[in-house]
Scaffold this active site. Structure first.
Site, short mmCIF file in Angstrom:
data_model
loop_
_atom_site.label_atom_id
_atom_site.label_comp_id
_atom_site.label_asym_id
_atom_site.label_seq_id
_atom_site.Cartn_x
_atom_site.Cartn_y
_atom_site.Cartn_z
N GLU A 99 -41.78 6.78 14.27
CA GLU A 99 -40.87 6.99 13.14
C GLU A 99 -41.55 7.98 12.18
O GLU A 99 -42.77 7.91 11.98
CB GLU A 99 -40.70 5.61 12.46
CG GLU A 99 -39.87 5.59 11.22
CD GLU A 99 -39.84 4.16 10.60
OE1 GLU A 99 -40.70 3.31 10.94
OE2 GLU A 99 -38.94 3.90 9.80
N LYS B 4 -31.33 5.07 11.13
CA LYS B 4 -31.80 3.67 11.03
C LYS B 4 -30.81 2.80 10.25
O LYS B 4 -30.50 3.08 9.09
CB LYS B 4 -33.17 3.67 10.34
CG LYS B 4 -33.89 2.33 10.35
CD LYS B 4 -35.29 2.51 9.74
CE LYS B 4 -36.15 1.27 9.85
NZ LYS B 4 -37.50 1.49 9.30
N CYS C 141 -38.02 1.11 14.28
CA CYS C 141 -38.91 0.14 13.64
C CYS C 141 -38.23 -1.18 13.29
O CYS C 141 -37.91 -1.95 14.18
CB CYS C 141 -39.58 0.78 12.42
SG CYS C 141 -41.16 -0.02 12.04
#
Ligand code: ACM
Length: 266
Positions: free
Chosen positions: A38, A109, A142
């Site tokens: 990321e 995300k 993540c």
């Protein structure tokens, strides 16, 4: 098919250096699919939205995308990498898939972690599986790991390999991804970063241990907590197409959706 990850410690704000380090490491590797962490080019701990805006780039016009697309073409490798994406006045924490032909997909995300809520806009795109020829891949970033729905939806949409750029600071995710792989019958590549960032009154240490996990939960390869480089392993993605758990159990068909939906809990 050879798949793997790049693990490193990006230097905060030193985008071109971070990019060059990743590129030279990947140039020495042979793989069909590689995942990078990321925000691999910028580092993580932003002080303000203004600072983040200066680091963010548009896709596909930006410098980072263009260098990574050139790398994908010259190395004949599919790349998935995390970066700050600018679109008009919004900044997203995004993952980009770019193929050797230059085709690309972007995932933003969905589940922002802690301070990220001050910096980024939450993702606004569906979770999707993309066919890269050798396999179907899905992307998550993540902290998305803590919501099992994400991996489940990607698997239900046909993803055989989840590409998971990460900047993990808690030690739980690597073990949890073993479960995500078993419960969905999929592979996952978690590409985490290493190192420490100390800025604006916050100190974050990243846990490394990037890994590739198979549909039975075997860890096929795992980096250490402070190693830098590229790790790869040969896999057969067709193993992720068999969702039978026993001769009488099927990971998807045995779900009792009618009970899950009672009370609008889904
Ligand atoms: C995280 O989502 N970067 C912990």
């Amino acid at each position: 098919m050879k798949i793997g990850f790049f693990q490193a410690s990006p230097l905060l704000g030193r985008k071109e250096e971070n990019l060059e380090r990743a590129i030279s490491s990947i140039r020495g590797a042979k793989a069909d699919l590689l995942v990078l962490p990321e925000l691999f080019n910028t580092g993580y701990l932003f002080e303000s939205q203004e600072e983040l805006k200066r680091s963010a780039e548009t896709i596909p016009q930006g410098f980072t995308f263009s260098r990574m697309a050139d790398l994908a073409e010259s190395q004949k490798v599919n790349l998935v990498f995390g970066m700050a994406e600018r679109e008009e006045d919004k900044i997203y924490n995004s993952a980009v898939l770019v193929t050797p032909k230059g085709d690309f997909q972007v995932y933003r995300k969905l589940h922002l972690f802690d301070l990220e809520k001050l910096w980024f806009s939450p993702g606004d795109k569906e979770l999707e599986a993309f066919d890269i020829g050798d396999a179907k891949v899905g992307m998550m970033i993540c902290f998305d790991w803590i919501f099992p729905e994400v991996a489940r939806i990607l698997a239900l949409k046909g993803a055989e390999i989840i590409c998971h750029p990460a900047n993990l600071i808690f030690p739980y995710c690597q073990s949890a991804m073993v479960t995500r792989c078993i419960e969905n019958g999929i592979f996952a590549i978690t590409a985490n970063r290493i190192g420490t960032e100390d800025k604006a009154g916050f100190k974050l240490s990243f846990t490394g241990n990037s890994q590739v996990v198979d549909p039975k939960g075997n860890i096929l390869t795992r980096a250490g907590q402070s190693d830098e480089g590229v790790w790869t392993v040969d896999v057969d993605p067709s193993l992720a197409r068999d969702k039978k758990f026993t001769s009488r159990n099927h990971l998807f068909e045995d779900r009792r959706i009618e009970f899950y939906q009672k009370g609008n809990l889904c």
